[in-house]
Scaffold this motif. Structure first.
Motif, PDB file in Angstrom:
ATOM      1  N   ARG B  61       0.845  -1.219  -0.105  1.00  0.00           N
ATOM      2  CA  ARG B  61       0.099  -0.137  -0.067  1.00  0.00           C
ATOM      3  C   ARG B  61       0.885   1.162   0.049  1.00  0.00           C
ATOM      4  O   ARG B  61       1.450   1.507   1.042  1.00  0.00           O
ATOM      5  N   LEU B  62       0.889   1.864  -1.190  1.00  0.00           N
ATOM      6  CA  LEU B  62       1.731   3.145  -1.243  1.00  0.00           C
ATOM      7  C   LEU B  62       1.204   4.179  -0.451  1.00  0.00           C
ATOM      8  O   LEU B  62       0.137   4.406  -0.572  1.00  0.00           O
ATOM      9  N   GLY B  63       2.178   4.815   0.038  1.00  0.00           N
ATOM     10  CA  GLY B  63       1.748   6.275   0.712  1.00  0.00           C
ATOM     11  C   GLY B  63       2.756   7.224   0.889  1.00  0.00           C
ATOM     12  O   GLY B  63       3.703   6.882   0.236  1.00  0.00           O
ATOM     13  N   MET B  64       2.431   8.273   1.635  1.00  0.00           N
ATOM     14  CA  MET B  64       3.190   9.285   1.344  1.00  0.00           C
ATOM     15  C   MET B  64       3.405  10.032   2.815  1.00  0.00           C
ATOM     16  O   MET B  64       2.437  10.135   3.549  1.00  0.00           O
ATOM     17  N   VAL B  65       4.453  10.705   3.314  1.00  0.00           N
ATOM     18  CA  VAL B  65       4.563  11.394   4.348  1.00  0.00           C
ATOM     19  C   VAL B  65       5.414  12.757   3.962  1.00  0.00           C
ATOM     20  O   VAL B  65       6.012  12.809   3.530  1.00  0.00           O
ATOM     21  N   ILE B  66       4.359  13.813   4.548  1.00  0.00           N
ATOM     22  CA  ILE B  66       4.866  15.161   4.035  1.00  0.00           C
ATOM     23  C   ILE B  66       5.468  15.702   5.603  1.00  0.00           C
ATOM     24  O   ILE B  66       4.227  15.685   6.263  1.00  0.00           O
ATOM     25  N   ASP B  67       6.560  15.956   5.374  1.00  0.00           N
ATOM     26  CA  ASP B  67       6.918  16.733   6.784  1.00  0.00           C
ATOM     27  C   ASP B  67       6.720  18.310   6.612  1.00  0.00           C
ATOM     28  O   ASP B  67       7.806  19.030   5.942  1.00  0.00           O
ATOM     29  N   GLU B 229      10.875  13.424  -5.721  1.00  0.00           N
ATOM     30  CA  GLU B 229      12.210  13.711  -6.527  1.00  0.00           C
ATOM     31  C   GLU B 229      12.540  14.962  -6.414  1.00  0.00           C
ATOM     32  O   GLU B 229      13.868  15.181  -6.173  1.00  0.00           O
ATOM     33  N   ALA B 230      11.744  16.070  -6.630  1.00  0.00           N
ATOM     34  CA  ALA B 230      11.814  17.321  -6.708  1.00  0.00           C
ATOM     35  C   ALA B 230      12.383  17.744  -5.135  1.00  0.00           C
ATOM     36  O   ALA B 230      13.187  18.674  -4.883  1.00  0.00           O
ATOM     37  N   CYS B 231      12.133  16.899  -4.191  1.00  0.00           N
ATOM     38  CA  CYS B 231      12.436  17.380  -2.827  1.00  0.00           C
ATOM     39  C   CYS B 231      13.576  16.350  -2.127  1.00  0.00           C
ATOM     40  O   CYS B 231      13.954  16.315  -0.975  1.00  0.00           O
ATOM     41  N   LYS B 232      14.339  15.787  -3.083  1.00  0.00           N
ATOM     42  CA  LYS B 232      15.086  14.689  -2.854  1.00  0.00           C
ATOM     43  C   LYS B 232      16.190  15.241  -1.909  1.00  0.00           C
ATOM     44  O   LYS B 232      16.686  16.439  -2.084  1.00  0.00           O
ATOM     45  N   GLY B 233      16.371  14.352  -0.885  1.00  0.00           N
ATOM     46  CA  GLY B 233      17.532  14.637   0.130  1.00  0.00           C
ATOM     47  C   GLY B 233      17.201  15.612   1.333  1.00  0.00           C
ATOM     48  O   GLY B 233      17.810  15.838   2.173  1.00  0.00           O
ATOM     49  N   THR B 234      15.946  15.977   1.179  1.00  0.00           N
ATOM     50  CA  THR B 234      15.609  17.084   2.393  1.00  0.00           C
ATOM     51  C   THR B 234      14.418  16.193   3.400  1.00  0.00           C
ATOM     52  O   THR B 234      14.296  16.959   4.504  1.00  0.00           O
ATOM     53  N   GLY B 235      13.906  15.061   2.810  1.00  0.00           N
ATOM     54  CA  GLY B 235      13.013  14.660   3.804  1.00  0.00           C
ATOM     55  C   GLY B 235      11.684  15.277   3.731  1.00  0.00           C
ATOM     56  O   GLY B 235      10.738  14.791   4.580  1.00  0.00           O
ATOM     57  N   ALA B 236      11.264  16.254   2.928  1.00  0.00           N
ATOM     58  CA  ALA B 236      10.025  16.957   2.866  1.00  0.00           C
ATOM     59  C   ALA B 236       8.949  15.904   2.716  1.00  0.00           C
ATOM     60  O   ALA B 236       8.043  15.993   3.165  1.00  0.00           O
ATOM     61  N   ILE B 237       9.297  15.155   1.684  1.00  0.00           N
ATOM     62  CA  ILE B 237       8.133  14.211   1.114  1.00  0.00           C
ATOM     63  C   ILE B 237       8.805  12.956   1.033  1.00  0.00           C
ATOM     64  O   ILE B 237       9.825  12.506   0.276  1.00  0.00           O
ATOM     65  N   VAL B 238       8.198  11.602   1.807  1.00  0.00           N
ATOM     66  CA  VAL B 238       8.624  10.656   1.559  1.00  0.00           C
ATOM     67  C   VAL B 238       7.625   9.674   1.045  1.00  0.00           C
ATOM     68  O   VAL B 238       6.572   9.814   1.635  1.00  0.00           O
ATOM     69  N   PHE B 239       8.102   8.975   0.284  1.00  0.00           N
ATOM     70  CA  PHE B 239       7.056   7.875  -0.389  1.00  0.00           C
ATOM     71  C   PHE B 239       7.613   6.355  -0.101  1.00  0.00           C
ATOM     72  O   PHE B 239       8.653   5.969  -0.023  1.00  0.00           O
ATOM     73  N   GLY B 240       6.508   5.526  -0.148  1.00  0.00           N
ATOM     74  CA  GLY B 240       6.886   4.174   0.069  1.00  0.00           C
ATOM     75  C   GLY B 240       5.892   3.063   0.613  1.00  0.00           C
ATOM     76  O   GLY B 240       4.590   3.730   0.531  1.00  0.00           O
ATOM     77  N   ASP B 241       6.086   1.898   1.042  1.00  0.00           N
ATOM     78  CA  ASP B 241       4.782   1.073   1.220  1.00  0.00           C
ATOM     79  C   ASP B 241       4.757   1.145   2.652  1.00  0.00           C
ATOM     80  O   ASP B 241       5.332   0.650   3.604  1.00  0.00           O
ATOM     81  N   LEU B 242       3.518   1.519   2.947  1.00  0.00           N
ATOM     82  CA  LEU B 242       2.788   1.602   4.336  1.00  0.00           C
ATOM     83  C   LEU B 242       2.921   0.419   5.067  1.00  0.00           C
ATOM     84  O   LEU B 242       2.801   0.340   6.180  1.00  0.00           O
ATOM     85  N   ASN B 243       2.572  -0.780   4.247  1.00  0.00           N
ATOM     86  CA  ASN B 243       2.414  -2.016   4.610  1.00  0.00           C
ATOM     87  C   ASN B 243       3.744  -2.751   5.064  1.00  0.00           C
ATOM     88  O   ASN B 243       3.756  -3.912   5.671  1.00  0.00           O
ATOM     89  N   ASP B 244       4.892  -2.126   4.787  1.00  0.00           N
ATOM     90  CA  ASP B 244       6.135  -2.916   5.056  1.00  0.00           C
ATOM     91  C   ASP B 244       6.909  -2.226   6.385  1.00  0.00           C
ATOM     92  O   ASP B 244       7.463  -1.042   6.353  1.00  0.00           O
ATOM     93  N   PRO B 245       6.851  -2.782   7.297  1.00  0.00           N
ATOM     94  CA  PRO B 245       7.524  -2.405   8.425  1.00  0.00           C
ATOM     95  C   PRO B 245       9.266  -1.752   8.457  1.00  0.00           C
ATOM     96  O   PRO B 245       9.448  -1.205   9.157  1.00  0.00           O
ATOM     97  N   GLN B 246       9.710  -2.526   7.241  1.00  0.00           N
ATOM     98  CA  GLN B 246      11.288  -2.063   7.133  1.00  0.00           C
ATOM     99  C   GLN B 246      11.318  -0.751   6.330  1.00  0.00           C
ATOM    100  O   GLN B 246      12.399  -0.410   6.094  1.00  0.00           O
ATOM    101  N   SER B 247      10.173  -0.337   5.426  1.00  0.00           N
ATOM    102  CA  SER B 247      10.506   0.681   4.667  1.00  0.00           C
ATOM    103  C   SER B 247      10.651   2.060   5.480  1.00  0.00           C
ATOM    104  O   SER B 247      10.196   2.284   6.590  1.00  0.00           O
ATOM    105  N   GLU B 248      11.171   2.951   4.685  1.00  0.00           N
ATOM    106  CA  GLU B 248      11.571   3.988   5.410  1.00  0.00           C
ATOM    107  C   GLU B 248      10.375   4.849   5.960  1.00  0.00           C
ATOM    108  O   GLU B 248      10.236   5.503   6.869  1.00  0.00           O
ATOM    109  N   ILE B 249       9.298   4.909   5.065  1.00  0.00           N
ATOM    110  CA  ILE B 249       8.278   5.622   5.545  1.00  0.00           C
ATOM    111  C   ILE B 249       7.538   5.117   6.551  1.00  0.00           C
ATOM    112  O   ILE B 249       7.038   5.816   7.492  1.00  0.00           O
ATOM    113  N   ARG B 250       7.656   3.822   6.854  1.00  0.00           N
ATOM    114  CA  ARG B 250       7.171   3.168   7.869  1.00  0.00           C
ATOM    115  C   ARG B 250       7.933   3.657   9.350  1.00  0.00           C
ATOM    116  O   ARG B 250       7.342   3.800  10.350  1.00  0.00           O
TER     117      ARG B 250
END
Ligand code: SF4
Ligand code: SF4
Ligand code: SF4
Lengths: 390, 275
Positions: B61-67, B229-250
């Protein structure tokens, strides 16, 4: 029987030509819209449904209103409605024709309309609306035609037709219930998210449909020498009064819930419709005069209809009261209900909606088409009745 | 194994997501076992299941965190994200004309974005910062429920709420149904208003609805979403699999307190905000 539409007095042809003129304007406006896109309307990203869908919603009610004749006549064998029931059935046909045209006018990609059938999606309320609307149209054409043919031959209608007549009753209720469900199942649209929408739609439909039928009956009596009968009209007026009162009662309940609970979401649209909604120092109140006119029309016409002297004595005032009631209900459901639901938008911003001239041209054209169909159908019905009498 | 891995890359674009490929792959192959252990957890766990709780995760389940803290410090990031989305997706520019505007990701004040949250005594940062708004790719999307043609649908493989522009009849039922104002309609032919044409993404015809697609077309090529990609390296927007406990977003979600828009509606948004 269709040949009956081809003979008539000059007034008949003038009336058809008059409607035909509006139909032509409607077609021209639609061609413009078709070539440019719905950008020719006043709709916007925030108010994404406008006049077309609101007319559709209102006219579904007019179509469903016919059941107030069918039900007493066929279920309760209420003989008084003998001559007026066919008017209700034929009005339902014309109203549904308008509904379908309004839906088509509203589609961004009308040529793809069949996708609703090609990719049936049972979780969408529009899917069910399509089924019940077309079903109700079919039932009314079938029942109206078979029964009128039998009448013309002065025989009893075949037994099997009653199955379809009875079936049309739940269908009438369902068309307006499902249309209400288009709105009342949407999360986040607080004004629409109310379980009372379906009953309120039905109440207003059972007032608006009969109001139009009474009005038309009074006109037919003068221009076509077709008398639906005093008692029938009197009964219909009673039905109208109670239904219109119920509608007002339901509106009152919405006000109570909104203002007593004081929950902004439940209040804001009512505030916008009836008093104007303030946002960033600007008060948005486009619809306020219309909504109050609607309330005054509804209350005033109910009072008129309830006055025995008007109800029984004065046909002109009776017709006028019906017209006022119909207009009041039209503003209530055919304008305010749909437009208001989009204010404020999901981000609590406000965009107001004003239909454009092109949009009005299309809407008028569709109404004219509906009345054109209605005129032809009533011409047939009236001629058949006259034939029997001679 | 290799074939399956490639398949996952295509559906989730995992290669771009900082080395989460391997665990995600394990999860994908051992999907049902994983789901069942997790499914049982809430019943015994301390946390009571509330009306807003989400069901046990299954699949990607793809999701996004906006910091928003990052964006508050660097407001230009959001502009960059918006213009990269505009360019990637041939979004027309109607020069601020509210009637016609097409918006996939845009700016709005806190009070408009979080209408269910209190707006009294907001800290200055929240008052002064424009928040990013986009489609939430809801797990239980009302737009999909309303669409009569399946032109709006949820992609089973990754949870993206996607659109078929060629099937859409333009009834705009989905616009009425979306409680987040995430959808736009092409009231007229958008093509003359596309500033810079990108041949890799289709332009739209008039009369259809559109919205953020979580860059499904870029994920398929193994690229990150354009705004990410436009915010790369800043951590402003992180994208990934919400269902994967190992993912960066989780890991971010497990660490930080996040909020979603209008959680009471039960749509289960996949976009989270750190304020
Ligand atoms: S935010 Fe709106 S458009 Fe996006 S998935 Fe949720 S309901 Fe659909
Ligand atoms: S406008 Fe298109 S996507 Fe939206 S509900 Fe209608 S067919 Fe579906
Ligand atoms: S995920 Fe892609 S489509 Fe969605 S806002 Fe970001 S760049 Fe645009």
């Amino acid at each position: 029987m269709i040949e009956k539409t081809l003979k008539g007095k000059p007034a008949y042809w003038i009336w058809l030509a008059f409607l035909g003129m509006f139909m032509a304007v409607g077609v021209a406006c639609y061609v413009r819209q078709y070539l440019f896109g719905l950008g020719l309307t006043g709709m916007s990203r925030d108010v994404s449904w406008g006049l077309y869908i609101s007319q559709f919603t209102f006219l579904v009610g007019v179509a469903a209103g016919g059941v107030m004749l069918v039900l007493p006549y066929y279920i309760h064998d209420y003989k008084v409605f003998g001559r007026i029931t066919i008017l209700g059935e034929f009005l339902a046909i014309a109203a549904i024709v308008m509904c379908l045209l309004f839906i088509m006018a509203d589609l961004g990609q009308p040529l793809r309309a069949l996708n609703v059938v090609l990719h049936p999606t049972p979780n969408s309320m529009l899917f069910y609306d399509m089924i019940v609307l077309n079903g109700y149209l079919f039932l009314n054409i079938l029942c109206g035609w078979v029964i009128l043919t039998a009448e013309r031959k002065q025989v009893h209608p075949p037994k099997w037709i009653y199955f379809f007549v009875y079936l049309s009753i739940p269908f009438a209720v369902s068309i307006h219930t499902v249309t209400a469900m288009l709105y009342c199942g949407l999360p986040g649209r607080h004004f629409w998210l109310s379980a009372i929408i379906a009953p309120r739609f039905l109440a207003s439909a059972f007032a608006a449909g009969p109001a139009l039928i009474v009005l038309i009956s009074l006109i037919l009596k003068r221009v076509a020498n077709y008398d639906a009968g005093k008692e029938a009209i009197n009964k219909l007026v009673t039905i109208m009064i109670y239904s219109a009162l119920l509608n007002l009662f339901f509106i009152g309940l919405e006000f109570f819930v909104g203002y007593y609970s004081n929950i902004p979401g439940h209040k804001e649209t009512l505030q916008y419709l009836f008093f104007g909604l303030e946002h960033h120092g600007h008060v948005y109140n486009n619809l306020v005069p219309f909504m109050w006119a609607s309330i005054i029309f509804m209350v005033g016409s109910i009072a008129m209809l309830a006055t025995p002297a008007i109800r029984k004595g004065n046909e002109f005032l009776l017709g006028l009261a019906c017209l006022i009631l119909f207009t009041g209900l039209w503003i209530d459901k055919g304008l305010g209900f749909v437009f208001g639901g989009f204010v404020p938008n999901p981000l609590l911003e406000i965009t107001e909606y004003i239909p454009t001239a092109n949009e009005l041209g299309i809407a008028l054209g569709i109404w004219a088409t509906g009345f054109f169909v209605l005129t032809l159908l009533y011409k047939i019905a009236v001629n058949v009745e006259h034939e029997i009498e001679h | 194994m290799d074939k399956q891995r490639r398949k996952f890359l295509k559906i989730a674009g995992a290669s771009a997501l900082a080395g989460i490929g391997a665990p995600a792959l394990v999860k994908l192959t051992a999907g049902s076992a994983y789901a069942s252990t997790h499914g049982a957890a809430p019943a015994h766990g301390a946390a009571p299941a509330t009306g807003h709780a989400e069901a046990a995760p299954t699949g990607v389940r793809l999701g996004m965190v906006i910091d928003m803290r990052v964006i508050a410090d660097h407001p230009a990031l959001l502009d960059k994200a918006i213009s990269s989305c505009t360019e990637a997706h041939n979004i027309p520019d109607f020069a601020g004309d509210r009637k016609n505007e097409i918006k996939w990701i845009w700016k709005a004040p806190f009070g408009s974005v979080f209408t269910e949250h209190s707006t009294s005594h907001l800290p200055k940062m929240v008052q002064d910062t424009d928040f990013a708004v986009l489609c939430n790719h809801c797990d239980d999307p009302p737009c999909v429920r309303a669409c009569p043609t399946k032109a709006t649908f949820k992609v089973k493989a990754n949870g993206i709420v996607a659109m078929d522009f060629h099937r859409c009849i333009g009834c705009r039922f989905c616009m009425a149904a979306c409680p987040y104002g995430a959808r736009s309609f092409n009231w007229q032919d958008p093509r003359p208003y596309v500033k810079k044409y990108n041949p890799d993404f289709p332009t739209r015809m008039r009369g259809v609805v559109e919205k953020c697609n979580f860059c499904g077309e870029r994920l398929a090529l193994g690229k990150e979403p354009a705004c990410v990609e436009a915010c790369k390296g800043t951590g402003a927007i992180v994208f990934g699999d919400l269902n994967d406990p190992q993912s960066e977003i989780r890991q971010i979600l497990d660490r930080e307190f996040t909020i979603q828009r209008k959680p009471s509606l039960g749509t289960k948004p996949s976009v989270f905000y750190i304020v």
